[in-house]
Design an enzyme around this catalytic site. Sequence first.
Site, PDB file in Angstrom:
ATOM      1  N   CYS B 118       0.838  -1.205   0.000  1.00 43.40           N
ATOM      2  CA  CYS B 118       0.000   0.000   0.000  1.00 43.40           C
ATOM      3  C   CYS B 118       0.881   1.267   0.000  1.00 43.40           C
ATOM      4  CB  CYS B 118      -0.971  -0.049   1.186  1.00 43.40           C
ATOM      5  SG  CYS B 118      -2.214   1.235   1.131  1.00 43.40           S
ATOM      6  N   GLN B 119       0.772   2.094   1.034  1.00 43.90           N
ATOM      7  CA  GLN B 119       1.610   3.290   1.088  1.00 43.90           C
ATOM      8  C   GLN B 119       3.088   2.893   1.111  1.00 43.90           C
ATOM      9  OE1 GLN B 119       1.463   5.354   4.812  1.00 43.90           O
ATOM     10  NE2 GLN B 119       1.802   7.365   3.885  1.00 43.90           N
TER      11      GLN B 119
END
Lengths: 256, 355
Positions: B118-119
């Site tokens: 994700c991030q």
Amino acid sequence: MLLPRPLDWLFDGAELGAAYAEAVARLAAAAPEAGAGQILQRAARELGRSGRPILRLWAQLWSLEEPSVGPAGRALGPALRALDQLSFWPQALLDQAILRPALGPLREVAEGGQQLWLAWRELERARRNWLGQQARVQARAQSLLVERLRGRHQREEPVADLRALSVLWLDASEAAHAQLSRDDGFLLAQGQLVNALSAWRVELREAGDGLLMRLGLPSRRELDAAHERIHRQGRELRQLRRRLDQLENSIGTPVT
Amino acid sequence: MSGLRRAEGVTPREEIWRQDRLRLYRYGPGSAPGHGVPLLIVYALVNRPTMLDLAPGRSFIAGLLARGIEVYLLDWGYPDAADRHLAFEDYLDDYLDSCVSQVSARHGGQPIDLLGVCQGGVISLCYAALHPGRLRRLVTLVTPVDFAAGDNSLARLVRDVDVDALVDALGTVPGELMSAGYLALQPHQQLVRKYLAMPGRDADPEERDLFLRMEQWIYDSPAQAGEMFRQFARDCFQRNLLVRGELEIGGQRIDLSRIRLPVLNVYGRRDHLVPPPSSQALGRLLDGGDYTERAIDGGHIGIFVGRRSEELQDCVANWLKTGAADPGDGSGAACRRTAISAAGTRAGEGGSSAA
């Protein structure tokens, strides 16, 4: 809540309550044979009352924008709003009292209070706007729920129990939220609420910092400045270490 | 935050390095590094990497270990008010770079494999663009690249938020606020419906345990360092600078097309936080190197802990070891592979895309 505006808060809560009450009343009226209405009636009887008239009255009282409600319901909303304007601390009077030019030795304190008041006023406005969007979602959820119950009734799929009914209600609410939370109006209201909260928080912190400084205690502002200095120096130190490592690698011996 | 709220993983691990809040862990038995190319996992700053090692039988990390991958994990820790000035460049050029150095040094100074979630995938992509020589392969899982593509609910959530004002007001953004933001995306599902459906007393204990572990993980939200949050929310979510090649970190522009190392990009077909088109945008940007894309049937979290989580473990482990995301049994229908020669011309395209 620093400044009580009782009718305001009561009214906001009632708008959401109305959405729920209206949904239950419509549900009871729209699908009695589907099982839901009977369940509600039975639940109400267990409480020793007849459920439907109470629910209808409740919906009529608070469903202020529904054209089919009676005159009492239609009049009540504006009446309450008008009453609120005449309530204990009408906003115009408060504005006059708080926002007058600050003078004298306590000028800075007074100006801080004014900023706090303005931020609170904006937060209140944003909060009401956001609650209005939530009420829209609830109203849409009611329509979806009734549509779905009607569909089940037509397909002769009765709602088995209260749990199944609550799942239908939640699904309708989630679907309504998914639809309306994409609206510009919803997103704007949400953003404005966060922004107003941020501004309110800044003013609160300023007020707190002022008090702490007068008491000779470290304020948030001073701590932030210290943390920034530590952070900047830490970053510089690590950059210097990296350059030192590069130098060591380039000449093949430790630099002392 | 109490100990009860801080979930721990289930696979044995050893802390091998720390700096500030950051901890670097090595998983697996023994303390001596193995001989394979190590994999460093970089999780998002929001939520905790515990999700990758959630429960026995539902551990992405244990799955990779069982498939012969040597796993390291970068744990960002819990920032507090003193960390509000940590910026993107600190996370990238200091913390991540130091961890890459640590892991690499334990394995003879060779380039390592990096996996971002994700991030953490965005951070890994930025790192790969700035430090190409330090990595051998890169895996991005459920990673947003084009923040305007698809139905991006998080981008909508922050669309009208004055991020500068928020960070100026809060300093370090509280974890509770982050949790509230996620709840606001599906409030009825997350606050009520989920609990109506939760396993009861007579449910399978394993299922009940998984539910409770997941519940603990969801609300174990670290605070966000203010400056990092400011830049990520504003430049990625609001301005969408990453996909446009205009994101700047510490004065350096991030140009993803500079990434030449092999990249595996995996996304969930039913991801409501990172919609597939947001991840798929990476394929269009990587105009050099070796790009493999894989869709897995699941949501943002489900692909790691759902019933089909082994599919992800197989995909990643196979690709790290052989360069193919699917086992050699011809089942790779969902895998699209685009290989570009070093000279930049298309060398071949195999498989088909079901994503």
